[in-house]
Design an enzyme around this catalytic site. Structure first.
Site, mmCIF file in Angstrom:
data_model
loop_
_atom_site.group_PDB
_atom_site.id
_atom_site.type_symbol
_atom_site.label_atom_id
_atom_site.label_comp_id
_atom_site.label_asym_id
_atom_site.label_seq_id
_atom_site.Cartn_x
_atom_site.Cartn_y
_atom_site.Cartn_z
ATOM 1 N N CYS A 188 3.224 -15.254 -14.377
ATOM 2 C CA CYS A 188 3.295 -16.257 -15.720
ATOM 3 C C CYS A 188 2.413 -17.903 -14.520
ATOM 4 O O CYS A 188 2.009 -17.388 -13.237
ATOM 5 C CB CYS A 188 4.553 -16.921 -15.470
ATOM 6 S SG CYS A 188 6.255 -15.753 -16.067
ATOM 7 N N ARG B 102 -2.763 -15.789 -17.402
ATOM 8 C CA ARG B 102 -2.016 -15.005 -16.460
ATOM 9 C C ARG B 102 -0.027 -14.011 -17.573
ATOM 10 O O ARG B 102 1.172 -13.834 -16.774
ATOM 11 C CB ARG B 102 -1.393 -16.323 -15.342
ATOM 12 C CG ARG B 102 -2.408 -16.640 -14.522
ATOM 13 C CD ARG B 102 -1.702 -17.808 -14.056
ATOM 14 N NE ARG B 102 -0.891 -17.771 -12.838
ATOM 15 C CZ ARG B 102 -1.173 -17.631 -11.638
ATOM 16 N NH1 ARG B 102 -2.158 -17.012 -11.246
ATOM 17 N NH2 ARG B 102 0.240 -16.753 -10.510
ATOM 18 N N TRP C 75 5.023 -14.685 -18.709
ATOM 19 C CA TRP C 75 4.958 -12.747 -18.745
ATOM 20 C C TRP C 75 6.413 -12.300 -18.736
ATOM 21 O O TRP C 75 6.617 -12.635 -16.680
ATOM 22 C CB TRP C 75 4.297 -12.396 -18.045
ATOM 23 C CG TRP C 75 3.206 -10.899 -18.117
ATOM 24 C CD1 TRP C 75 3.970 -9.846 -16.797
ATOM 25 C CD2 TRP C 75 2.430 -10.345 -18.007
ATOM 26 N NE1 TRP C 75 3.718 -8.815 -17.118
ATOM 27 C CE2 TRP C 75 2.957 -9.018 -18.052
ATOM 28 C CE3 TRP C 75 1.478 -10.207 -19.085
ATOM 29 C CZ2 TRP C 75 1.554 -7.765 -19.024
ATOM 30 C CZ3 TRP C 75 0.607 -10.433 -19.444
ATOM 31 C CH2 TRP C 75 0.670 -8.701 -18.881
ATOM 32 N N ASN D 127 7.173 -18.410 -11.685
ATOM 33 C CA ASN D 127 6.928 -17.220 -11.687
ATOM 34 C C ASN D 127 6.771 -16.117 -10.562
ATOM 35 O O ASN D 127 6.780 -16.783 -9.330
ATOM 36 C CB ASN D 127 5.354 -18.392 -11.019
ATOM 37 C CG ASN D 127 4.332 -16.808 -11.174
ATOM 38 O OD1 ASN D 127 4.551 -15.713 -11.712
ATOM 39 N ND2 ASN D 127 3.356 -16.472 -10.305
ATOM 40 N N GLY D 128 7.137 -15.730 -11.193
ATOM 41 C CA GLY D 128 7.235 -14.166 -9.886
ATOM 42 C C GLY D 128 8.613 -13.706 -10.532
ATOM 43 O O GLY D 128 9.414 -13.394 -11.416
ATOM 44 N N GLU E 99 -7.185 5.633 4.339
ATOM 45 C CA GLU E 99 -7.031 4.057 3.724
ATOM 46 C C GLU E 99 -7.969 2.886 4.783
ATOM 47 O O GLU E 99 -8.813 2.411 4.848
ATOM 48 C CB GLU E 99 -6.548 3.679 2.942
ATOM 49 C CG GLU E 99 -7.075 2.276 2.721
ATOM 50 C CD GLU E 99 -7.377 2.149 1.695
ATOM 51 O OE1 GLU E 99 -8.863 3.043 1.303
ATOM 52 O OE2 GLU E 99 -8.035 0.836 1.464
ATOM 53 N N LYS F 228 -11.133 1.295 5.404
ATOM 54 C CA LYS F 228 -11.463 -0.058 5.336
ATOM 55 C C LYS F 228 -12.091 -0.942 6.544
ATOM 56 O O LYS F 228 -12.900 -1.159 6.721
ATOM 57 C CB LYS F 228 -9.954 -0.870 5.427
ATOM 58 C CG LYS F 228 -9.299 -1.138 3.909
ATOM 59 C CD LYS F 228 -9.349 -1.988 3.398
ATOM 60 C CE LYS F 228 -11.093 -1.208 2.677
ATOM 61 N NZ LYS F 228 -10.192 -0.654 1.172
ATOM 62 N N GLU G 100 -16.040 0.207 6.448
ATOM 63 C CA GLU G 100 -16.839 -0.059 5.445
ATOM 64 C C GLU G 100 -17.011 -2.140 5.733
ATOM 65 O O GLU G 100 -18.755 -2.496 6.088
ATOM 66 C CB GLU G 100 -15.388 -0.830 3.999
ATOM 67 C CG GLU G 100 -15.365 0.334 3.643
ATOM 68 C CD GLU G 100 -14.910 0.355 2.569
ATOM 69 O OE1 GLU G 100 -15.299 0.400 0.943
ATOM 70 O OE2 GLU G 100 -13.294 0.012 2.680
ATOM 71 N N HIS H 261 -5.273 19.308 16.825
ATOM 72 C CA HIS H 261 -6.228 20.253 16.081
ATOM 73 C C HIS H 261 -8.210 19.681 16.211
ATOM 74 O O HIS H 261 -8.552 20.355 16.218
ATOM 75 C CB HIS H 261 -6.403 20.817 15.103
ATOM 76 C CG HIS H 261 -4.595 21.487 14.260
ATOM 77 N ND1 HIS H 261 -4.521 23.074 15.209
ATOM 78 C CD2 HIS H 261 -3.773 21.394 14.260
ATOM 79 C CE1 HIS H 261 -3.467 23.585 15.313
ATOM 80 N NE2 HIS H 261 -2.595 22.119 14.755
ATOM 81 N N LYS I 266 -19.765 -2.337 -5.005
ATOM 82 C CA LYS I 266 -18.889 -2.971 -6.136
ATOM 83 C C LYS I 266 -18.655 -1.575 -6.787
ATOM 84 O O LYS I 266 -17.316 -1.286 -6.864
ATOM 85 C CB LYS I 266 -18.592 -3.907 -6.814
ATOM 86 C CG LYS I 266 -16.526 -4.406 -6.140
ATOM 87 C CD LYS I 266 -16.098 -4.477 -5.389
ATOM 88 C CE LYS I 266 -14.400 -4.595 -5.913
ATOM 89 N NZ LYS I 266 -13.541 -4.009 -4.854
HETATM 90 C C1 G6P Z 1 -16.997 1.683 -3.915
HETATM 91 C C2 G6P Z 1 -15.808 0.720 -3.097
HETATM 92 C C3 G6P Z 1 -14.946 1.252 -3.223
HETATM 93 C C4 G6P Z 1 -14.329 1.803 -4.567
HETATM 94 C C5 G6P Z 1 -14.886 2.999 -5.048
HETATM 95 C C6 G6P Z 1 -14.637 3.741 -6.030
HETATM 96 O O1 G6P Z 1 -17.309 2.738 -2.972
HETATM 97 O O2 G6P Z 1 -16.894 0.076 -2.231
HETATM 98 O O3 G6P Z 1 -13.857 0.150 -2.538
HETATM 99 O O4 G6P Z 1 -13.084 2.221 -3.609
HETATM 100 O O5 G6P Z 1 -16.455 2.631 -4.849
HETATM 101 O O6 G6P Z 1 -14.832 2.465 -6.984
HETATM 102 P P1 G6P Z 1 -13.353 2.206 -8.593
HETATM 103 O O7 G6P Z 1 -14.163 0.938 -9.008
HETATM 104 O O8 G6P Z 1 -13.902 3.503 -8.826
HETATM 105 O O9 G6P Z 1 -12.412 2.204 -7.900
#
Ligand code: G6P
Length: 614
Positions: free
Chosen positions: A2, A27, A74, A98-99, A480, A484, A487, A503, A609
């Site tokens: 909200c 929101r 919301w 909100n929450g 992940e 991260k 990246e 292994h 992105k």
């Molecule tokens: C790029 C971005 C990642 C993302 C991936 C898939 O590699 O840098 O952060 O996870 O694409 O993108 P999507 O928009 O399909 O989640």
């Protein structure tokens, strides 16, 4: 999610409250309301539906108070009716929220026994009665709020207005955002700087656990321990941009910190929090009982969200899951049984490989559900059903909040499938939903590990390679974590299933190799011993001089105490929700390591992105 606002003005504030609410309408817009003091007396106007209904109401029945609060809703607890609209009030005060207040049932029962009369189904109304109860004991508004806040469990932002107090607003934040705005003889509270942009650019963001006593002269901010604290006063650029970094150095940091809020928002979209069950707002054009296989496909971080969901679909719905990265899936010529379900996960909804696989699945006569953050995207348009993640715009190239919102959505879908397939009882579903409702609070607690993580990241930034290990749903998190880190810090990192250590990757371990182990203590009887196995893997690393960073809970930390490790301890929580909460330290480790190394965190080299080429 909200939107809330509070104004201590010099002129009547109803118009300004509406102005701010208009900017907060993104929101939520299930209902809206404002309260002001008319010669010291609390007066409210509320209306169901969009803000324009409240505007019409105010045009007919104006308010002329110079202090007030407002809300755009919301709905989480209770239908979007006028009686559930905020502000909620007693004869002493009005409050906007909100929450989520997780323990509202217990509190409501306790307050009703003391004679409180409730007029809504919301969790918020308990806050109004709780503070009122404290005031009846003779406490001042400030003392009453101070006494009531520790009793609230959940993630929230609040703004209070008190009968007869023409120069006082109190705001509080835990998990959900709240900003204080400084004007000329006027002061403001708002969910974000955008709400306050027409009145002021001078802002302080409250930190988690802070509460603020606001008068026209200024603000006194208290931290969770009751100490008076100073928070930086910054110039917001919200006037120019709809999306700004707020108080953060990078969008990525802001997006990591937004997670309690946006995950709460996403969960509220798919859960009936009062009935404690999943309530999808869309109809699925197939029968889950007739599905015998789910295929999940995605790229990058979204793929890891899918990998977690595989465990959930199999566990909750006894549905076999086929999952692959999109760039492989479509070319494998995997056989599909017509009439099965294919799920595509994508933040942007434009990733070329994911889109191509979706089209292939369509040709194979699969029912297509997409889980996307951009509802107008191509993937969304080409799906039978779109389940939006309500993460809001994600600017940092490395995905953070979109990932946890994808997990929240997938968890709801898997639980829903489990119910329809008769695997989960109503009681099972209730327990799972309760655990999910607690996630925003747990995430806010996880964010408190940041100072510790900042320190260990200094060391990590000197490493050449880092290994991440996990079992069960912590395995995709290990993947992940490694993604991260590489990246944004450009440090080479690998994620492995902990059991695979012996292994191959064990050959890499020496005193220069940090190993991040993601290992919540798994309480489920069926998977008994899983944690012990991870501890054994940890000892194998320690015996070879590897530097261990263990992310676990109090029980895990106690059991693993013998090995020399740096331990990040998260609160105890249901096994199901660990991937959502453990994502936070994993993201923060990568973020602070990258900041230490001075890389371009929001726009790392060579990445994009949205990847619209195959
Ligand atoms: C790029 C971005 C990642 C993302 C991936 C898939 O590699 O840098 O952060 O996870 O694409 O993108 P999507 O928009 O399909 O989640």
């Amino acid at each position: 999610m909200c939107g809330i606002v509070g104004i201590l003005g010099r002129e009547p504030v109803a118009g300004q409250l509406l102005d701010a609410l208009r900017r907060l309408e993104y929101r939520g817009y299930d209902s809206a309301g404002v309260a002001t003091l008319e010669h010291g007396v609390l007066t409210r106007r509320r209306a169901e539906g969009k803000l324009r209904n409240l505007e019409t109401r105010l045009a007919r029945e104006p308010l002329d108070g110079t202090i007030g609060i407002g809300h755009t809703r919301w709905a989480t607890h209770g239908k979007p009716t006028e009686s559930n609209a905020h502000p909620h009030a007693t004869d002493r005060l009005a409050v906007v929220h909100n929450g989520i207040i997780e323990n509202f049932r217990e509190l409501r029962e306790e307050l009703e026994k003391k004679g409180a009369k409730f007029g809504s189904e919301t969790d918020t109304e308990v806050v109004a009665h709780l503070v009122t109860e404290e005031m009846k004991q003779g406490r001042s508004p400030m003392e009453a709020v101070k006494a009531a806040l520790p009793r609230l469990r959940g993630a929230f932002a609040l703004a209070f207005l008190f009968t007869g107090e023409e120069d006082l607003l109190i705001g509080a934040r835990k998990g959900s955002p709240l900003a204080v705005g400084y004007g000329n003889g006027e002061m403001y509270l708002g969910s974000d700087a955008i709400a306050l942009a027409p009145f002021t650019e001078t802002i302080s963001y409250l930190e988690d656990g802070d509460w603020a006593v606001v008068t026209r002269k200024g603000v006194e901010i208290h931290d969770a321990g009751g100490r008076i604290v100073e928070r930086a006063v910054v110039k917001s650029n919200a006037r120019a941009f709809q999306v700004d970094k707020g108080n953060y150095k990078h969008f990525m940091a802001k997006e990591i910190h937004e997670q309690p809020e946006v995950v709460g928002h996403t969960l509220a979209h798919y859960l009936d929090m009062n009935a404690e069950r999943v309530a999808l707002p869309m109809t699925l054009p197939f029968d889950f009982k007739k599905i015998d296989r789910v295929s999940i496909s995605a790229c990058g971080t979204a793929y890891y969200a899918g990998l977690v969901a595989k465990y959930w679909f199999e566990r909750f719905a006894r549905l076999p899951v086929e999952i692959d990265v999109a760039s492989e899936f479509r070319y494998r010529e995997a056989p599909f049984q017509p009439g099965n379900l294919a799920v595509f996960v994508s933040q942007s909804g434009e990733t070329a490989d994911t889109l191509a696989t979706l089209r292939y699945a369509r040709e194979q006569k699969q029912h297509v559900i997409s889980i996307v953050n951009v509802e107008t995207s191509t993937i969304a348009r080409e799906s039978d059903v779109v389940m939006p993640t309500l993460a809001g715009p994600e600017i940092g190239v490395a995905s953070t909040k979109a990932f946890t919102c994808q997990l929240a959505t997938l968890a709801c879908l898997a639980i829903y499938a489990g119910r329809l397939r008769g695997v989960l009882t109503a009681e099972d579903e209730r327990n799972l939903v309760r655990a999910l409702v607690g996630v925003p609070r747990l995430m806010a607690e996880a964010l408190r590990l940041e100072p510790e993580i900042e320190i260990l990241a200094r060391d990590l930034s000197k490493a050449r390679d880092v290994l991440y290990l996990g079992r069960g749903t912590a395995y995709p998190l290990a993947l992940e974590g490694a993604l991260k880190l590489k990246e944004i810090s450009y440090i080479h990192a690998e994620g492995y299933a902990a059991g695979e250590l012996k292994h191959g990757p064990i050959a890499l371990i020496d005193e220069n190799m940090p190993v991040v182990i993601v290992a919540p203590y798994d309480k489920s009887a069926r998977r008994e011993g899983v944690f012990e196995k991870t501890v054994s893997n940890m000892q194998e690393v320690a015996a070879r001089g590897g530097r261990i960073i263990l992310i676990t809970d109090p029980k895990g930390a106690a059991e693993a105490a013998a090995t020399s490790v740096t331990t990040l301890v998260l609160p105890d929580m249901a096994t199901t929700v660990t991937p959502l909460v453990y994502a936070i330290p994993v993201q923060l480790i990568a973020y602070h390591t990258a900041v230490n190394m001075g890389t371009d965190v929001d726009q790392p080299r060579n990445l994009a992105k949205s990847v619209t080429v195959e």
